[in-house]
Write an enzyme that holds these catalytic residues in place. Sequence first.
Site, PDB file in Angstrom:
ATOM      1  N   ARG A  17      46.365  33.180  46.769  1.00 31.44           N
ATOM      2  CA  ARG A  17      46.518  34.529  46.212  1.00 31.44           C
ATOM      3  C   ARG A  17      46.797  35.490  47.365  1.00 31.44           C
ATOM      4  NH1 ARG A  17      42.101  37.848  46.162  1.00 31.44           N
ATOM      5  NH2 ARG A  17      40.569  36.205  45.843  1.00 31.44           N
TER       6      ARG A  17
ATOM      7  N   HIS B 168      41.961  39.977  44.294  1.00 30.63           N
ATOM      8  CA  HIS B 168      41.614  39.273  43.048  1.00 30.63           C
ATOM      9  C   HIS B 168      42.033  40.111  41.844  1.00 30.63           C
ATOM     10  CE1 HIS B 168      39.450  36.838  40.173  1.00 30.63           C
ATOM     11  NE2 HIS B 168      38.839  37.919  39.733  1.00 30.63           N
TER      12      HIS B 168
ATOM     13  N   TYR C 255      36.443  40.184  52.887  1.00 33.18           N
ATOM     14  CA  TYR C 255      35.918  38.809  52.974  1.00 33.18           C
ATOM     15  C   TYR C 255      36.948  37.790  53.459  1.00 33.18           C
ATOM     16  CZ  TYR C 255      38.176  38.681  48.356  1.00 33.18           C
ATOM     17  OH  TYR C 255      39.077  38.782  47.326  1.00 33.18           O
TER      18      TYR C 255
END
Length: 361
Positions: A258, A262, A271
């Site tokens: 990705r 998200h 992160y």
Amino acid sequence: MLTDDYDPLRGRMLQVLDQDGQIVEPSLEPKLDADMLERAYRTMVLSRVADEKAVILQRQGRLGAYPPNRGQEAASLGPAMALDRDDWLVWAFRELAGLLWKGLPLLSFYLYWMGNEEGSHYPQGLNITPAAVPVASQLSIAVGIAYASMCRREGRVALGFCGDGATSEGDFHEALNSAGVLRTPNVFVIQNNQWAISVPRSRQTAAPTLAQKACAYGFKGIQVDGNDLLAMYIATREAVERARRGEGPTLIEAYTYRLGNHTTSDDARKYRQEQELREWELRDPLVRLKTYMTAKDLLDESKEQEIWKAARDATDKGVKEAESFPKPALEDIFRYTYEEMPAELKAELERLRSELQDGER
């Protein structure tokens, strides 16, 4: 068979195009004609443009929370290309390219993410289920559709998608177990994009691959380079043919990434390492297919510009249609839950109407 040659327990991942768009193994190259390849590339470009536009719309307050698709176009398009018209596609929430290939209008796509119920009202005959956002719920739906089709002897296949995070959910295992026992005509595709929101793939399972989970349920599994359109196509084509012969389901792990957040509510920079992102950008599925087609003299600079312009025009048209579509009514929140609205919902609706009227005074 590919599932034998690329047995996930042996640690082999299927790949036709390498990172630079060069053929890895000539014997695996599918015989796709020029028209189909061009349509595939146009679909990937349209998906990329429409997806990036959706993120912009959300930032401008013109669309609700949205899960970007960028980088995962091949993982949904390749499987969709392997389906027949009457087969079913049960999507999760990051399969825009596959939906466009199946024929979903951009108007429906934008309406759904704008919170309009009409966005789940698809044209007849597409055989695409409306979005179901609860994680892993899509696979149980796909099994139910496949089992019904099997009982009716329709000869249809149900393709179901989920993410790597879904493999930690009970629904995933219940669906695969049922499919294995009933030998339903299913193809399951896990879009392993390495992150379930901020949880890395390594925290989802101790298994070396997600594809090998098929072994526990008694059917075939295969790990595929999910950024390689041709590999995703041939793996799914074989799985669809096996399902149609009555030989049961297949689990495909699309090893992808990705490139965006998200959802638009997320910030992946908190992160995820920047270096990791840069490395995966070099494996962009659009660039790989473009390189492959250019080498075959199927694409040149002039056609490339025309394809991107056509995608931008189609996207602008889809947005314009969606934003000029009649807005949802207050009653829509209550109207579609039950065939006949129960008393408590009617009371809640009246209370809401009254509160809104009071607020307007």
